[in-house]
Each structure stands twice: as C-alpha cells, then as structure tokens.
Design an enzyme around this catalytic site. Structure first.
Site, PDB file in Angstrom:
ATOM      1  N   ASP A   1       7.299 -24.113   2.005  1.00  0.00           N
ATOM      2  CA  ASP A   1       6.422 -25.399   1.752  1.00  0.00           C
ATOM      3  C   ASP A   1       5.185 -25.148   2.540  1.00  0.00           C
ATOM      4  O   ASP A   1       5.102 -24.801   3.709  1.00  0.00           O
ATOM      5  CB  ASP A   1       7.184 -26.454   2.091  1.00  0.00           C
ATOM      6  CG  ASP A   1       6.024 -27.720   1.684  1.00  0.00           C
ATOM      7  OD1 ASP A   1       5.718 -27.673   0.502  1.00  0.00           O
ATOM      8  OD2 ASP A   1       6.081 -28.968   2.512  1.00  0.00           O
TER       9      ASP A   1
ATOM     10  N   GLU B   1       5.749 -23.370  -4.234  1.00  0.00           N
ATOM     11  CA  GLU B   1       5.472 -24.377  -5.057  1.00  0.00           C
ATOM     12  C   GLU B   1       4.140 -23.951  -5.736  1.00  0.00           C
ATOM     13  O   GLU B   1       3.339 -23.033  -5.429  1.00  0.00           O
ATOM     14  CB  GLU B   1       4.642 -25.715  -4.354  1.00  0.00           C
ATOM     15  CG  GLU B   1       5.795 -26.717  -3.877  1.00  0.00           C
ATOM     16  CD  GLU B   1       5.189 -27.824  -2.976  1.00  0.00           C
ATOM     17  OE1 GLU B   1       5.649 -28.939  -3.512  1.00  0.00           O
ATOM     18  OE2 GLU B   1       4.262 -27.741  -2.150  1.00  0.00           O
TER      19      GLU B   1
ATOM     20  N   ASP C   1       8.369 -31.212   6.035  1.00  0.00           N
ATOM     21  CA  ASP C   1       8.127 -30.104   5.174  1.00  0.00           C
ATOM     22  C   ASP C   1       9.236 -28.994   5.060  1.00  0.00           C
ATOM     23  O   ASP C   1       9.526 -28.475   4.126  1.00  0.00           O
ATOM     24  CB  ASP C   1       6.800 -29.223   5.999  1.00  0.00           C
ATOM     25  CG  ASP C   1       5.583 -29.874   6.063  1.00  0.00           C
ATOM     26  OD1 ASP C   1       5.490 -30.706   5.233  1.00  0.00           O
ATOM     27  OD2 ASP C   1       4.962 -29.737   6.984  1.00  0.00           O
TER      28      ASP C   1
END
Ligand SMILES: [Zn+2]
Length: 397
Positions: free
Chosen positions: A184, A268, A348
């Site tokens: 992340d 992501e 996170d």
C-alpha cells in the site's frame, strides 16, 4: 542449456578483407553448384542428393579445384549444411501445402556469411579472432562472453564485418519464491507491506528536497532578468535532475528487492491523477512517484516470471482486513481499530492486507495452495469464510 548470440565488430586488414571476400565467393559458388547437383539428380533419377553424398562429391572436387583449398574445410562443410537446411525447409513447406519457395541461387555479392562450426577452426586469442585460412583479425570485444562458444559466423554487412558467436549457457533456474505480498502507498512512509514492514523514503532524498526548497526561495528573491537569477535557476534545475535520479534509483532498488523476495505481488491500481486532485494526499503521492515505482515493479515482475496484480483501490483502507466490516476513517486516523472483531493495525498495514486479499481472491485458482500458505492468515481466512457464507444461497430445498 540455452543458446545466445554475441555480435562483435571485426577490423580486418586490407589483405584479410580480400581473403574474406574470396572465401565468401568460393562458398557462394559451392552453394549454387550444390543446388544444381540436387536439381539435376532429381530430374534424372527422381531422387535428390543427400548431404552425405554431396560431401563425397566435395571431396573429389577439392582434388581438382584449387580455389576450394583456400577455404577452411569445415567452412565448406557448413555450406553443405546450409544447402541441406534450405531443402528441408522447402520440403516442409511443400508438405504444409504452401506454394513456391524452392531454394534460390545466390547471385554475386548476395552471399554474406561463413560459419566456422567448431574450434579450433576459429579461436579467440589475446591478439584477436584467429580464423583458419584468414589469419588473426582484430576484434572489438565490447562485452564479455559468458558460456561455451560453439560456432563463429563471420558476416559482411554494409561494408562492415562482424563476428557472431553462438554461445551455450546454463540457465539459472531461479525458483520463484512462494511468498505473497500486498503493498500500500504509505502516507508518512513510502510504502507499507501486508507483512507490516514499512519502507521509508530514503533520507538522502529528503535532504535533497530540503535543499531544493531553500534554493527555490533564493531563486524567487532574485531580480527578474539578472544574471544572479539565471545562476539560481541553473542550480534549481540541477537539483531537480538530481532528485529525479535519486528517486528513480530508489524505486529500482525497492522493486528489485520485492521481486527477488516474493512470488506474488499485489498493489493498488491507483488513478494517480485522480488522487493528486485530493489536496491532502497531493504532495505525498506526487512526491513518492508511485506511478513510476509501479511501472518498474510491473516490468521487473514480468521479467522474473512473477505474478503482479493490480487491484481496484476502493475501500481498501476502510474495510477491516480480518472480518471485512467497514471501519470508516478520515485521513488523520492512522490506526485501524475494528469494533466488530477487535483487530488493531496500522492503517496502511490493514490496507496492504486488503490489497493482497483482493488480488488473491481474483487469482486464487491460478495460484492455489501457494497463496493459502502465505504467512498472514487474516485476509485469506476472511475470504474463505465469506465464500462459505455465500454458498448457502444455492438452497437445498
Ligand atoms: Zn474486523
């Protein structure tokens, strides 16, 4: 074992060039006469000539034709192999029902290479490339050969000469690591992994950025059009360049390390532009150069045969990575505290697990057991649970 070709420029003397040209010409004539012999034989007897038979003919020809003695015998043999390969390809085409493609005669100047099929017909020495019947030719070895040299082909290309070595080398079959990881974007740090590991932005980058800020202030104070302003602008431009390089270097290092350590990487699929519009995140995202990092990661993973999966970023920071319940947060909330299952994690870190879980669910069939064996059970456990919960929708009665 794999084969690779190394190509180097050759610098033959005038005399050597003459010998090489002569050799090409002798080989061209031999090639053409082999074609004629095969064709004639076929027309007369309904059968072509084998390579072995042509070798016998070559042997007797050598006793009569002086020119053949100028050429290294293995180079001549290789010409016969080339003829043979041309015919085999032709037969294959015929069999496949393709039209045309009968082996063609090589017109003058259209025969451009000779092959030494084995050492010591050719040898790389301190002085250069030793070619039998030609001499030692100067060669520029601009890179080191790794592996076993098998053959050497000397090629004429646009008035220049090249040596192409066919080299056999061991493939280092690196086993792909079995661990999976989710990443992340960190807000304070560069990135956080689903294992909880934090990757910090490097200090030297921070230092350069502070320096840049100072120099930019200096620049803004300088009078427009002054020579001092010009100087200051140069300094700023140089620093920008330095930071770009430092950042790129850092991204290369981190992505290399991840690809070497993990066999499955999930991140992501950030719409970077969309995120930069959000002012809170703007600075950190653009500074971190996340897009560049992901590009590096993607191509390195592909090279190494590692699975790299980009997942939709929606709600990865909101959902609980253990029970899947929604735990809304503002950007200021640094810790994920789930009131449903009691999970407490760095924000996170929680997101990184969700990312891995999302990618894993998508790829679970392809990856099977390996993913199930990953060190962090949380996300996977949850997806298994939720799958089971959904299952009863196919009702028994
Ligand atoms: Zn929870």
């Amino acid at each position: 074992m794999k084969t690779k070709t190394y190509k180097y420029r050759l610098y033959p003397t005038r005399k050597q060039t003459c010998s090489l040209e002569q050799t090409l010409e002798v080989c061209r004539i031999l090639y053409n006469s082999c074609l004629v012999d095969r064709k004639n034989s076929y027309e007369k007897t309904g059968k072509g000539l084998s390579r072995i038979r042509q070798q016998e003919i070559l042997k007797t020809d050598k006793e009569r034709v002086d020119a053949l003695s100028y050429v290294h015998s293995q180079v001549l043999q290789d010409v016969l192999f080339r003829v043979d390969r041309a015919f085999q390809a032709f037969f294959r085409r015929v069999k496949a029902g393709e039209k045309l493609g009968y082996p063609r005669y090589k017109s003058e100047g259209r025969y451009d290479s000779i092959t030494y099929p084995q050492q010591p017909g050719f040898q790389l020495t301190e002085q250069g490339l030793k070619l039998s019947k030609i001499g030692t030719v100067k060669i520029r070895l601009h890179r080191v050969i790794q592996g076993n040299i098998k053959t050497c082909t000397v090629r004429r290309d646009g008035g220049k000469w090249y040596a192409c070595f066919s080299v056999e080398y061991e493939t280092d079959k690196k086993s792909i690591p079995s661990k999976a990881i989710g990443i992340d974007v960190g807000i304070k740090s560069f990135a956080v992994l689903s294992t909880g590991e934090v990757i910090e932005n490097p200090k030297y980058l921070h230092k350069s950025e502070n320096k840049l800020k100072k120099k930019q202030r200096v620049l803004s104070r300088r009078k427009k059009g002054s020579s001092n302003r010009k100087k200051a602008r140069k300094v700023v431009a140089k620093l920008h360049c330095k930071i770009r390089n430092q950042r790129s270097d850092f991204h290369h290092k981190v992505s290399r390390k991840l690809v070497n350590t993990f066999g499955f990487i999930a991140a992501e699929d950030l719409n970077i532009l969309g995120m930069v519009k959000n002012h809170h995140l703007a600075k950190s995202i653009s500074d971190a150069g996340w897009g560049q990092f992901l590009r590096y990661l993607e191509y390195k993973a592909e090279e190494a045969g590692i699975q790299f999966e980009k997942v939709a970023p929606h709600r990865t920071s909101i959902n609980c990575s253990f029970c899947g319940e929604r735990v809304p947060k503002t950007l200021a909330d640094r810790i994920h505290v789930c009131l449903f299952c009691g999970t407490v994690l760095d924000r996170d870190h929680n997101a990184a697990i969700n990312i891995l879980d999302r990618a894993g669910t998508a790829r679970i069939n392809a990856w099977g057991d390996k993913l199930c064996g990953r060190p962090l059970p949380t996300g996977n456990l949850r997806s298994t649970l939720s799958l089971n919960q959904e299952a009863p929708s196919v009702r028994a009665g």
